[in-house]
Each structure stands twice: as structure tokens, then as C-alpha cells.
Design a protein around this motif. Structure first.
Motif, mmCIF file in Angstrom:
data_model
loop_
_atom_site.group_PDB
_atom_site.id
_atom_site.type_symbol
_atom_site.label_atom_id
_atom_site.label_comp_id
_atom_site.label_asym_id
_atom_site.label_seq_id
_atom_site.Cartn_x
_atom_site.Cartn_y
_atom_site.Cartn_z
ATOM 1 N N GLU A 117 0.827 -1.206 0.000
ATOM 2 C CA GLU A 117 0.000 0.000 0.000
ATOM 3 C C GLU A 117 0.866 1.263 0.000
ATOM 4 O OE1 GLU A 117 -3.572 0.692 0.246
ATOM 5 O OE2 GLU A 117 -3.508 -1.243 -0.753
ATOM 6 N N LEU A 118 1.965 1.229 0.751
ATOM 7 C CA LEU A 118 2.899 2.359 0.754
ATOM 8 C C LEU A 118 3.467 2.563 -0.651
ATOM 9 C CD1 LEU A 118 4.571 4.564 2.142
ATOM 10 C CD2 LEU A 118 6.174 2.770 2.861
ATOM 11 N N ALA A 119 3.848 1.466 -1.289
ATOM 12 C CA ALA A 119 4.371 1.556 -2.657
ATOM 13 C C ALA A 119 3.302 2.106 -3.605
ATOM 14 C CB ALA A 119 4.855 0.189 -3.134
ATOM 15 N N ALA A 120 2.065 1.666 -3.431
ATOM 16 C CA ALA A 120 0.979 2.160 -4.283
ATOM 17 C C ALA A 120 0.750 3.652 -4.051
ATOM 18 C CB ALA A 120 -0.303 1.377 -4.014
ATOM 19 N N ALA A 121 0.800 4.081 -2.800
ATOM 20 C CA ALA A 121 0.626 5.506 -2.496
ATOM 21 C C ALA A 121 1.728 6.326 -3.156
ATOM 22 C CB ALA A 121 0.629 5.726 -0.982
ATOM 23 N N ARG A 122 2.944 5.827 -3.089
ATOM 24 C CA ARG A 122 4.061 6.529 -3.747
ATOM 25 C C ARG A 122 3.862 6.561 -5.257
ATOM 26 N NH1 ARG A 122 8.607 3.947 0.204
ATOM 27 N NH2 ARG A 122 8.675 5.687 1.671
ATOM 28 N N LYS A 123 3.458 5.436 -5.833
ATOM 29 C CA LYS A 123 3.263 5.354 -7.283
ATOM 30 C C LYS A 123 2.159 6.314 -7.736
ATOM 31 C CE LYS A 123 2.388 2.165 -11.044
ATOM 32 N NZ LYS A 123 2.110 0.816 -11.471
ATOM 33 N N GLU A 124 1.100 6.419 -6.928
ATOM 34 C CA GLU A 124 -0.013 7.313 -7.255
ATOM 35 C C GLU A 124 0.286 8.763 -6.887
ATOM 36 O OE1 GLU A 124 -3.599 5.794 -5.448
ATOM 37 O OE2 GLU A 124 -3.131 3.768 -6.151
ATOM 38 N N ASN A 125 1.443 8.989 -6.287
ATOM 39 C CA ASN A 125 1.906 10.339 -5.959
ATOM 40 C C ASN A 125 1.012 11.053 -4.939
ATOM 41 O OD1 ASN A 125 4.201 11.738 -6.514
ATOM 42 N ND2 ASN A 125 3.368 12.841 -8.262
ATOM 43 N N VAL A 126 0.356 10.276 -4.053
ATOM 44 C CA VAL A 126 -0.581 10.899 -3.115
ATOM 45 C C VAL A 126 0.105 11.848 -2.139
ATOM 46 C CG1 VAL A 126 -2.317 9.071 -3.260
ATOM 47 C CG2 VAL A 126 -0.572 8.963 -1.493
ATOM 48 N N PHE A 127 1.369 11.602 -1.846
ATOM 49 C CA PHE A 127 2.063 12.485 -0.908
ATOM 50 C C PHE A 127 2.231 13.886 -1.493
ATOM 51 C CE2 PHE A 127 3.642 8.167 0.105
ATOM 52 C CZ PHE A 127 3.008 8.032 1.332
ATOM 53 N N LYS A 128 2.396 13.960 -2.809
ATOM 54 C CA LYS A 128 2.566 15.260 -3.455
ATOM 55 C C LYS A 128 1.240 15.890 -3.869
ATOM 56 C CE LYS A 128 7.262 14.574 -4.918
ATOM 57 N NZ LYS A 128 8.233 14.488 -5.961
ATOM 58 N N THR A 129 0.230 15.071 -4.101
ATOM 59 C CA THR A 129 -1.040 15.614 -4.574
ATOM 60 C C THR A 129 -2.065 15.822 -3.464
ATOM 61 O OG1 THR A 129 -1.882 13.402 -5.100
ATOM 62 C CG2 THR A 129 -0.746 14.605 -6.877
ATOM 63 N N THR A 130 -2.003 15.021 -2.426
ATOM 64 C CA THR A 130 -3.008 15.060 -1.371
ATOM 65 C C THR A 130 -2.501 15.717 -0.091
ATOM 66 O OG1 THR A 130 -3.917 13.015 -2.266
ATOM 67 C CG2 THR A 130 -4.641 13.632 -0.073
ATOM 68 N N CYS A 131 -1.310 15.368 0.331
ATOM 69 C CA CYS A 131 -0.787 15.821 1.624
ATOM 70 C C CYS A 131 -0.578 17.335 1.740
ATOM 71 C CB CYS A 131 0.495 15.081 1.966
ATOM 72 S SG CYS A 131 0.222 13.309 2.236
ATOM 73 N N PRO A 132 -0.217 18.047 0.691
ATOM 74 C CA PRO A 132 -0.027 19.491 0.863
ATOM 75 C C PRO A 132 -1.247 20.207 1.452
ATOM 76 C CG PRO A 132 0.943 18.818 -1.204
ATOM 77 C CD PRO A 132 0.195 17.627 -0.671
ATOM 78 N N LYS A 133 -2.439 19.765 1.112
ATOM 79 C CA LYS A 133 -3.639 20.382 1.679
ATOM 80 C C LYS A 133 -3.695 20.149 3.189
ATOM 81 C CE LYS A 133 -8.699 20.428 1.600
ATOM 82 N NZ LYS A 133 -8.760 20.828 2.999
ATOM 83 N N PHE A 134 -3.359 18.957 3.632
ATOM 84 C CA PHE A 134 -3.403 18.654 5.064
ATOM 85 C C PHE A 134 -2.374 19.488 5.825
ATOM 86 C CE2 PHE A 134 -4.476 14.287 3.214
ATOM 87 C CZ PHE A 134 -5.813 14.616 3.058
ATOM 88 N N VAL A 135 -1.201 19.637 5.248
ATOM 89 C CA VAL A 135 -0.139 20.436 5.865
ATOM 90 C C VAL A 135 -0.574 21.901 5.936
ATOM 91 C CG1 VAL A 135 2.231 21.252 5.560
ATOM 92 C CG2 VAL A 135 1.692 18.835 5.201
#
Length: 146
Positions: A117-135
Motif C-alpha cells: 500500500e505504501l508503494a501504491a501511495a508513492r506510485k499514485e503520488n498521493v504524498f505530493k497531490t493530497t498531503c499538501p492540503k493537510f499540511v
């Protein structure tokens, strides 16, 4: 228009710091905490606490900041403890209102404790597309509450 603390935190995140490090660092100087110390203190909180998918790192770091502002420093200071809990509760409720959850797995749609799941999240780029809003939200909410 001057940048907000949410903007500052989002910029730190875009520059490569984890969600928790970005939020903690954006407020550290307000409490005479040097950047290196802030980065070290908050490092293990990213990815829902060490990639376990639990509480969002931006939320965990925000709670640290609230503690830096209001936290008690003596056992008989129950007023400071209660103030800290009250502000923490308000922060969590506003973050949840904006984002639906404070749980990293729920926010990202991936269980980061599972390597696939971590690999899938990285592949889908969720850290760059989703997390900035939370921060950004964590920084904005903190700025309002502090």
C-alpha cells in the motif's frame, strides 16, 4: 497578501520535509526552538507516525505546537493542561471538519503500514497531490487557534 503559516508549512513540505516536520518547523521559532531540533522532534510522526497510517503527521505536529504554546510545565498546573486539551480538541475538530478524518490511512486511502500500500501511495503520488492540503490546513488552523 502576506504568506500564512499554512503557506510556510506547505512550502517546507514541497521542499522535501515530511508533513510533521513542515508543520513543526513552521512554528518552532515562535517558541525559541531551533530548526534542527524541531525537525528531529517531529521526524518520526510522518506517514501517520512512522508510516503506520495512524494519526496524520501534520495533526500530530500541530498537537506538539499546541503543547509548546499552552502545555503545562509543573504538575500542579492543571489549568495549562486543560487549556492544552481544549485547544487540541478544537484543532482536531476543525481539521476533521475540513478533511473528514485525522487518520492518515483514511485521508490517503492507503494503509501505509502495508509495504504494498505504501508503494501504491508513492506510485499514485498521493504524498505530493493530497498531503499538501493537510499540511496547509494544519498551519492555517494553528495560526487561528494560537
Amino acid at each position: 497578501m502576506a504568506p500564512t503559516r499554512g503557506d510556510d508549512a506547505a512550502e517546507l513540505f514541497r521542499n522535501g520535509w515530511s508533513c510533521s516536520q513542515a508543520v513543526c518547523s513552521a512554528f518552532a521559532k515562535d517558541f525559541d526552538i531551533d530548526e534542527k531540533t524541531a525537525l528531529r522532534l517531529s521526524c518520526g510522526l510522518g506517514g501517520g507516525m512512522g508510516h503506520t497510517g495512524n494519526t496524520c503527521g501534520a495533526v500530530s505536529a500541530a498537537l506538539m505546537v499546541i503543547g509548546m504554546k499552552y502545555g503545562r510545565t509543573s504538575l500542579d498546573d492543571s489549568a495549562s493542561k486543560e487549556k492544552t486539551y481544549e485547544v487540541a480538541h478544537r484543532f482536531i475538530e476543525e481539521f476533521r471538519r475540513r478533511n473528514g478524518s485525522v487518520n492518515c490511512t483514511e485521508l490517503l486511502g492507503h494503509d501505509l503500514s502495508d509495504p504494498d500500500e505504501l508503494a501504491a501511495a508513492r506510485k499514485e503520488n498521493v504524498f505530493k497531490t493530497t498531503c499538501p492540503k493537510f499540511v496547509r490546513d494544519a498551519g492555517e488552523i494553528l495560526e487561528t487557534l494560537l
